[in-house]
Design a protein around this motif. Sequence first.
Motif: not given
Length: 718
Positions: A535-547
Amino acid sequence: MAGWNAENLAGSTGPGAITLVEGSSFCISLSNGDILPHHPHGVFYRDTRILSRWCLAVNGEPLEPLGAWTPSPFQGTYLGRAAGDAGRADSTMTVERKRIVGAGIIEYITIHNYFREPIRCEVTLSVDADFADLFEVKDGRFHRHWEKLRLHERDEVRIEAVWQDVRKGVTVHAPGCTVDTEGVSYQMLIPAYGEWSVRLVVVPSVEEDNAEDITRLLHPTPDSPSPQELRKKAWVETVSVLSIGNQSVEKTILRSRDDIGALRIVDPQRPDRMVVAAGAPWFMALFGRDSLLASFMVLPVDASLALGTLQTLAERQGSVVDPRTEEQPGKILHEVRFGVNMGVALAGKSAYYGTVDATPLFVTLLGEVARWGVAAEDVAMLLPHADRALDWIREYGDRDGDGFVEYERLNQQGLVNQGWKDSWDGINFADGRTAEPPIALCEVQGYVYTAYLARAWIAYEAGDLALATELRDCAHRLKRQFNEEFWLPERGYFAVALDRDKRPVDACASNMGHCLWSGIVAEDKARQVVDRLMSPEMFSGWGVRTLASDMRAYNPVSYHNGSVWPHDNALIVAGLMRYGFVKEAQQLASALMEAAEYTDNRLPELFCGFSRSDYLSPLPYPTACSPQAWSSATPVMLLRSLLRYEADVSEGSLWMDPALPESWGTLHSTNANIGGARLKLDVSGTQVAVEGLPEGMVLRKGTRPSLGDLLKGTGGMP
């Protein structure tokens, strides 16, 4: 030492700092090559800073940096401009510094004169050594005061120091120099359009076991390779030779190979056994979790790293209850330092055991090396340690008998959080509140699940059906209970943890991606987990965020609350492939490889979590380690996952079912090691050709069966 918190994270090394690494030795400097004592800079040898100041000046002025690059992990080139003469718009002198790190450093300094007339100049190099411990430098807190003596002799400066009964020393060899109280200097007349150069060597006082490397630094044989070059050559000859259609991807994978090679260290008591250090600059040591995961990720490239890591950790497996170090019988350590001053290390000793996940990962890795064909006698020697690790899981890890492994530090100096997100605020609720221990992390339950299955499979292969059945049933019970108690149906994802009151910690975090990798996620929940991860909240476009960015604790410039960690994403890609989400895995792997293009094809430990739509490049995290073992292993793990490249040597099978992104092109590999044979691989789209398989082994198109599938009542299991 205080618990791990925001106050004792490493300070910034300064803008553009360059790190060189070779085994347990490393060097950190500014981009012009200078080393400053008030920064966490220096040349480090066996966890001691043997050079705290190394500053070059030409005619009294420091160099203006023009560029710096690292041809290999242990080599750095720094190009700078000397201060210009009065009345001239531009300086006519450039200074090139070429540095090689090993058991000390070698530095070649060359000054070029681009003017039509000779130029007289003075070159000074200020030198000092404080012999600070690595922890003192990292934390910026210096506990020891050394009695130092500077000795000036012809062509060299020697600094000796004593603290209590400990002696340290370092010598700077500078042929033709003038020595003074600050360091060394040279006066010269550089011809028109000419140059001047000098070779400097800095070596520590060492024990006899490393004297040979020091001798080779001081007295190299003409045209002979350096110890570093020989070590690199030996490493390259043991691993696969790879070419891939996408040149940027190929460059990143080759950089990964070289960095893993440079991060290999040895236990001084076992110089024949290689392990992988966690990362430069501050974690050039054996870390349980980091070293186990990194060697798992690169296992198809070099199984000896995994075996060496298992053997070294087994020798230091916990045997007593010690609240100070958090040692417990059967527990696998968090970190061990071979040369650090024990008074400033975590818990005040060389080994610290404050980790909840290294113990199940130890068993998981043992099961994996067995499938990849490591010698049966080596696996057999490690089995008692695996069984003691499982005993720890049941007797100490599951401290309250609820079926889950949890942690709480045993003293006020230990790590507050003891999973991979080990910063003090790394585990929190959706509303931003931090979770209170004991804490049961979701990914740790996945690691325990894989540990049970790994040991069950080894038992089954050995004909011990009773033990195999017992451990398989433990894994199945854990999976069922996990999916009942960690799942948040109203949110569509797994809780990151259960807190001390058994409440689900409801933050949306990347940890659940590790649960996909382990296989503990029920099939009917996988789609929702994947949708949330991408989702846009997790996937930054460079990778999945930790939070996720819609969590109250989200901070894109934090260590664990919104940043992007390459290794975290590599395990998520493996999980996506495991559950059949190929498109998402390709998207995530491609994003990581594209991010690497902005950091000279070397993925750092982590980068900031800002959206790609807001910023055109991934923004660096200020104190990220680089190179770092997890991140260096990430490109290899991505390839392994997307190729579905797995082995089961005892079953006579090599499994492949490639799904590389179309933009990556074709792949050609030679010297791939499996079962003692060297393979040649060619991959084009979904087509695979393999040459050189050992006798009795066949290529199977498809996905290697998971241990859970293999143990589902088939093949003679009850």
